[in-house]
Design a protein around this motif. Structure first.
Motif, PDB file in Angstrom:
ATOM      1  N   VAL B 373       0.834  -1.204   0.000  1.00  0.00           N
ATOM      2  CA  VAL B 373       0.000   0.000   0.000  1.00  0.00           C
ATOM      3  C   VAL B 373       0.870   1.257   0.000  1.00  0.00           C
ATOM      4  N   ALA B 374       1.965   1.202   0.755  1.00  0.00           N
ATOM      5  CA  ALA B 374       2.862   2.367   0.802  1.00  0.00           C
ATOM      6  C   ALA B 374       3.398   2.699  -0.588  1.00  0.00           C
ATOM      7  N   ALA B 375       3.799   1.667  -1.307  1.00  0.00           N
ATOM      8  CA  ALA B 375       4.360   1.903  -2.638  1.00  0.00           C
ATOM      9  C   ALA B 375       3.302   2.432  -3.602  1.00  0.00           C
ATOM     10  N   ALA B 376       2.107   1.864  -3.496  1.00  0.00           N
ATOM     11  CA  ALA B 376       1.014   2.340  -4.358  1.00  0.00           C
ATOM     12  C   ALA B 376       0.629   3.766  -3.984  1.00  0.00           C
ATOM     13  N   ALA B 377       0.681   4.055  -2.688  1.00  0.00           N
ATOM     14  CA  ALA B 377       0.348   5.403  -2.211  1.00  0.00           C
ATOM     15  C   ALA B 377       1.307   6.430  -2.797  1.00  0.00           C
ATOM     16  N   GLU B 378       2.565   6.050  -2.906  1.00  0.00           N
ATOM     17  CA  GLU B 378       3.547   6.979  -3.471  1.00  0.00           C
ATOM     18  C   GLU B 378       3.182   7.318  -4.920  1.00  0.00           C
ATOM     19  N   VAL B 379       2.822   6.298  -5.678  1.00  0.00           N
ATOM     20  CA  VAL B 379       2.418   6.538  -7.061  1.00  0.00           C
ATOM     21  C   VAL B 379       1.164   7.410  -7.103  1.00  0.00           C
ATOM     22  N   TYR B 380       0.225   7.073  -6.226  1.00  0.00           N
ATOM     23  CA  TYR B 380      -1.049   7.790  -6.278  1.00  0.00           C
ATOM     24  C   TYR B 380      -0.905   9.258  -5.886  1.00  0.00           C
ATOM     25  N   THR B 381      -0.194   9.492  -4.812  1.00  0.00           N
ATOM     26  CA  THR B 381      -0.098  10.880  -4.340  1.00  0.00           C
ATOM     27  C   THR B 381       0.677  11.739  -5.336  1.00  0.00           C
ATOM     28  N   ALA B 382       1.708  11.150  -5.963  1.00  0.00           N
ATOM     29  CA  ALA B 382       2.436  11.899  -6.991  1.00  0.00           C
ATOM     30  C   ALA B 382       1.489  12.276  -8.130  1.00  0.00           C
ATOM     31  N   TRP B 383       0.675  11.326  -8.496  1.00  0.00           N
ATOM     32  CA  TRP B 383      -0.273  11.568  -9.581  1.00  0.00           C
ATOM     33  C   TRP B 383      -1.312  12.617  -9.165  1.00  0.00           C
ATOM     34  N   ALA B 384      -1.856  12.469  -7.957  1.00  0.00           N
ATOM     35  CA  ALA B 384      -2.922  13.367  -7.506  1.00  0.00           C
ATOM     36  C   ALA B 384      -2.408  14.792  -7.351  1.00  0.00           C
ATOM     37  N   THR B 385      -1.160  14.918  -6.922  1.00  0.00           N
ATOM     38  CA  THR B 385      -0.568  16.240  -6.763  1.00  0.00           C
ATOM     39  C   THR B 385      -0.407  16.911  -8.128  1.00  0.00           C
ATOM     40  N   ALA B 386       0.005  16.122  -9.116  1.00  0.00           N
ATOM     41  CA  ALA B 386       0.220  16.667 -10.454  1.00  0.00           C
ATOM     42  C   ALA B 386      -1.091  16.899 -11.205  1.00  0.00           C
ATOM     43  N   SER B 387      -2.095  16.122 -10.845  1.00  0.00           N
ATOM     44  CA  SER B 387      -3.354  16.158 -11.580  1.00  0.00           C
ATOM     45  C   SER B 387      -4.319  17.146 -10.954  1.00  0.00           C
ATOM     46  N   SER B 388      -5.227  17.653 -11.749  1.00  0.00           N
ATOM     47  CA  SER B 388      -6.144  18.674 -11.251  1.00  0.00           C
ATOM     48  C   SER B 388      -7.326  18.075 -10.488  1.00  0.00           C
ATOM     49  N   SER B 389      -7.669  16.826 -10.794  1.00  0.00           N
ATOM     50  CA  SER B 389      -8.877  16.252 -10.182  1.00  0.00           C
ATOM     51  C   SER B 389      -8.649  14.797  -9.786  1.00  0.00           C
ATOM     52  N   PRO B 390      -9.395  14.313  -8.793  1.00  0.00           N
ATOM     53  CA  PRO B 390      -9.249  12.909  -8.420  1.00  0.00           C
ATOM     54  C   PRO B 390      -9.792  12.008  -9.531  1.00  0.00           C
ATOM     55  N   THR B 391      -9.204  10.847  -9.650  1.00  0.00           N
ATOM     56  CA  THR B 391      -9.672   9.869 -10.635  1.00  0.00           C
ATOM     57  C   THR B 391     -10.706   8.962 -10.002  1.00  0.00           C
ATOM     58  N   ARG B 392     -11.869   8.990 -10.556  1.00  0.00           N
ATOM     59  CA  ARG B 392     -12.879   8.038 -10.078  1.00  0.00           C
ATOM     60  C   ARG B 392     -14.069   8.116 -10.999  1.00  0.00           C
TER      61      ARG B 392
END
Lengths: 392, 392
Positions: B373-392
């Motif tokens: 989960v930690a590793a996936a969280a790193e990918v996700y937070t990097a993406w969310a920070t760069a992206s304008s909106s949450p993916t869902r």
């Protein structure tokens, strides 16, 4: 109100609420043990509806795929086949066979006219090398029911080595079929007719002789290759992803059929046919199939040429949300077809006859008000008096 | 609790609640104006997902039928075809072509290894009379994504007269496809993958060149004959009874896809792939596709040979109701496959990685708790920070 369309066409037929709910179950994997159980249960429960101890195969596809699957698995390119045609669907089977380079002989009868046993015997005698004989059980385009039991007996006598293949798309589960007892080798059907399920399942039943033949036939086929389905069926699965949701639906529809009982289901269909024909006659309209002995229990074609089928269909739908089907091909300007199979009851027959009668009056056809219902009532009450329980 | 199975297999995939409700709508006739509208709307809305101005055809059937339909409509018996195989589904396409008596050349790569452009160029050079070149976009059995854009460009350069046909069963609607721009002539897919609908629809897209070719190909086919579908499509209908309920479902699934936006859908799939791969690496397990550039956004194969795939799958399901898929063929004793396409989100990725991690601990695999989960969280937070909106 779109949700209140009374679908009285010869397929797809109305899907019962219980079956719709089954359809909407959460997805499961097609290799899941939950699916294996279901495939085993469904194929076992379909066998009595075909009347075979052979095997029943489930393909994702429509009824036409089931017909093609019978052909390409039981005959090879160049094989001689005799196709009896009494309408559009017989002609479709002949077209399938021609497309696949079979050597096709046809024996054709006009719309509404049943296969003549003596002409049939003559066609068999004229072609000594027939690999298969193809007959339509219920010809959906005309509402004719062919005497497949009698015809199969003639094949067994005159050409014992030929396979008998039957288009059972609009008959299976509405009309009795006894493949093994009658000498019928293969039957094709679909989910969307008397089986009360949505369209999208092609169902093929093979008797013991056909199973043996199928394993030996050499000819190109992949998705429709029943050898693959037979291998998979031994493990209660399918070679390719099945239409999972439609299997959920069919499983529940089979529950409904078993709760009513096969004999009850077939009797209800005969009763609906008889009520419908009595009602139509009372309205003074000609039936395309004149002889009651060859009228299908699942669909009735009515000659409305004088009124114009398009106007009849449009008026019936506009005023009463009842949907009958148009004719096909040359019959389009002449007939409408009433589907009474699957999730349809004598109660529904009273309804559509009443609505049809008013529609005819609106279109200027001379009608004695109440005549159609009165005639159907006579059939129904006679039946209910003789029968121990109501049909529903 | 059967209703709480978390289906994380590469198809059939979970069907969203809105799509399940659409599925359970009352039946309508397949020749009804209501269906014509729907067929027109669905085929128009599928085109951008294939990236073609050509035509999209809907058949009742599974993905394998879509593959066979491409083959029999665009090549004739005896034609030379080159099939690139990187796993089971490439091999299936070669088997389909052999069954139909095409002259089949194969170019094969080991599981997880992408098609090498130079070897591909060499194979094209070696066969001057190729009618078609067949490539798998996402090879579902190994989770490899082939560089179809690059490969199609090579065909256009070396064998401009050959058609490029692509198995897009587990890529379309999860991964970008631009048929016309990339020089791809035909693509096959199914409803039960990234299109979030139940299985039972075979979908075939043909670009302008392929449409012309299809009309001229002579070879046996009936149910799969796209000439019939093209004639019917001009009237917004199908030649044979379509899988009406599945079209209800697909129509609603396309609403969901359009609400999210194509780019959003593709970005979500790439994100799920990257989160999954990071999590698996953190668990110390090998990925079958080593090179991130060729890892499919829709499915990830994980090497669990040391633990035994059967035990892994059973434990994950027993404890957490999470269902991954087994490998196929030779890969069965080696891998499990995680489906992350369609109605699956980054939230679901966190869930299955967490459950997988605990499962591994239960099976004795050395795990640093929380690592996946930690590793996936790193990918996700990097993406969310760069992206304008949450993916869902």
């Amino acid at each position: 109100m779109q949700d209140q369309l009374y679908l009285r066409i010869p397929g797809p037929t109305p899907v019962p609420p219980r079956v719709l709910r089954a359809l909407a179950q959460p997805m499961v994997g097609h290799r899941d043990p939950l699916m294996d159980e279901r495939v085993a249960r469904i194929t076992a429960r379909l066998k009595p509806l075909f009347g075979t101890q052979g095997k029943v195969f489930l393909l994702a596809g429509s009824g036409t795929l089931a017909m093609e699957t019978l052909l390409v698995n039981l005959t090879a390119p160049g094989d001689e086949v005799l196709v009896v045609t009494n309408g559009n669907f017989g002609e479709r089977f002949a077209a399938i066979a021609r497309d696949h380079k079979r050597n096709v002989h046809t024996l054709s009868f006009p719309p509404g006219v049943p296969t003549d046993p003596e002409a049939f015997r003559g066609a068999l005698a004229a072609h000594p090398n027939l690999r298969a004989v193809i007959v339509t059980h219920c010809e959906t385009s005309t509402s004719l029911l062919n005497p497949v039991r009698e015809l199969a007996a003639i094949v067994r006598e005159v050409r014992p080595e030929a396979l008998v293949l039957v288009d059972g798309v609009s008959s299976i589960a509405g009309v009795e079929m006894a493949m093994d007892a009658w000498g019928i080798d293969g039957v094709a059907t679909g989910s969307q007719k008397a089986l009360m399920s949505p369209p999208g399942l092609a169902i093929v039943a093979l008797g013991p002789r056909a199973l043996e033949a199928m394993r030996a036939v050499d000819g190109p086929r992949f998705y429709a290759d029943l050898r693959r389905y037979e291998d998979s069926l031994a493990k209660n699965t399918t070679p390719f992803t099945p239409a999972v949701s439609l299997l959920f639906a069919l499983d529940e529809a089979l529950n409904l059929i078993e709760e009513e009982g096969y004999e009850g289901v077939f009797a209800r269909h005969r009763l609906m046919r008889d009520m419908t024909r009595a009602g139509i006659r009372a309205l003074g309209l000609p039936l395309l199939v004149e002889d009651d002995a060859y009228a299908s229990p699942t669909v009735t074609a009515v000659d409305v040429e004088a009124l114009g089928p398009k106007r009849v269909l449009a008026t019936l739908r506009e005023h009463f949300s009842v949907v009958f089907a148009s004719g096909q091909g040359n019959l389009t300007p002449r007939i409408v077809r009433i589907g009474h199979m699957g999730y349809v009851s004598p109660s529904d027959v009273l309804h559509y006859l009443a609505a049809f009668e008013v529609t005819l009056e609106l279109l200027g056809h001379p009608v004695r008000r109440g005549a159609a219902v009165a005639a159907a009532a006579e059939v129904y009450t006679a039946w209910a008096t003789a029968s121990s329980s109501p049909t529903r």
